[in-house]
Motif scaffolding. Sequence first.
Motif: not given
Length: 472
Positions: A174-188
């Motif tokens: 859950m921590i890793v998947i959430t990290g992907i989501l937040i990182s994606s928004v930051a990069l966008f």
Amino acid sequence: MTSPVRAAQPSMQVKNSKHAILILLICAFISCAWFIIPNPVIVVALALLPLGALFVVNQTFWFVSLFVLFSFFRIHEAFSVLYSLKIPLLLSLGALAGLSWHILISRSLKVYWHSSLTWMALFWLLVIIGIVFASNRGMAVASFKGIYWKIIIMTLAITWLVNSQIMVKRMSLMIVITGILISSVALFNSVSGIGLVEGSRVTIGRDLGSMLGDPNDLALVLMFPLAFAVSLTMTKQLGFVRVIGLICTVAAMAAVIATQSRGGLLGSLAVFGMFGLKYIRSKVLLFTLAVIAAGLLFALAGISDRQSGGAAEEGIDASAMGRIYAWQAAFKMALENPLTGVGLDNFYVNYFYYSPHWDGLNHAVHSTWFGVLAETGFVGLAVFVGLIISLLRTSRTTISKLAQNPTRYSLYLHANVYAVYAGLIGVIVSGTFLTQGFNWPLYILAALAISSARIVQNHSQNENQNKHIKDT
């Protein structure tokens, strides 16, 4: 002699009678509700209420975990379409209801204590005492009511709920998947130029007043899943999960670079350094790689191009001087209030009275250690350091026990334990520039460190008991 089947019949009859009475009471309650409020929507809602309560009780782990992830990663602010749904509030109600049931009524949740919890409880006590003597008591109380009490409750909840290897696996993923989501928004946001600070530093939810609207706080959030992602990536035989870990590692690291946060970069380097110590035997090679990686990361991040703290500023840059002034102010606050500090969340409002330099604005402390020193005094800092040392010892001991018989435990437990250890080192290093003393990361890591140690201890005790039974 009475037959076991016959002996069990009365107890089964009593149990069935209780269920029948409960069903009749529920039906009577719904019938009364219909007569009082003849609204089918309300009646249906009341009819579904027992099912909802049963769901909350059975899924308490998910309510607690999701509440922590939403509160820390600010998912509802990163994805603004979720903002108006009040998801953290709903999750908190479910989490508190489930915890109350398991602890107070069914008593099915095994509550235990650990030496690290003693340090943590003592620090919490000092924070609460500091609120009473805070220079701005209203602000301290508001901060405690808004965030800190949730951190206290959920730290204990994670400690006691994550009580099996499957729970550890779920939490790590859950921590890793959430990290992907937040990182994606930051990069966008970085690519699209949304919410940039100083023209180049990425943020999330700045227009909503989100905590992630500060690049340093965003870097702190992104750093947290990085340790878990690297650990899963480096753990063999995990199949597709290693791919997920690699995606999160690349995305989170790219997003940290986009924040241009020196503390975030140093913390990330510390995390990678811990895994380097584990897999690279040559210390000379490791040190060389670390120096090269540091130079590349700071170049990629464009630190020298920042409007504050960039190469255009001669001598010690404005960003660095701002931190030095803030740290001097923090030390003066502790000197004047050595036992209690100025109180929770009171550094900012007291900056004017203690800073040796005033530029017309109050400033944040930008340091975990000086932040704790200013707001809890010398006593609070001593206890806080004791807590960190205790957590490091706990993690080291757990790692040693896992190494003694690595095949006895799941690969996810191995990955989680080392991720927590690397994360703690990252907190220590990044704490020089990032304020983490009263925020989620340290406490989540603490809870996972303690729960993992408990899982390993219980597993070892069970095996010893089984061995003793076989021998006898």
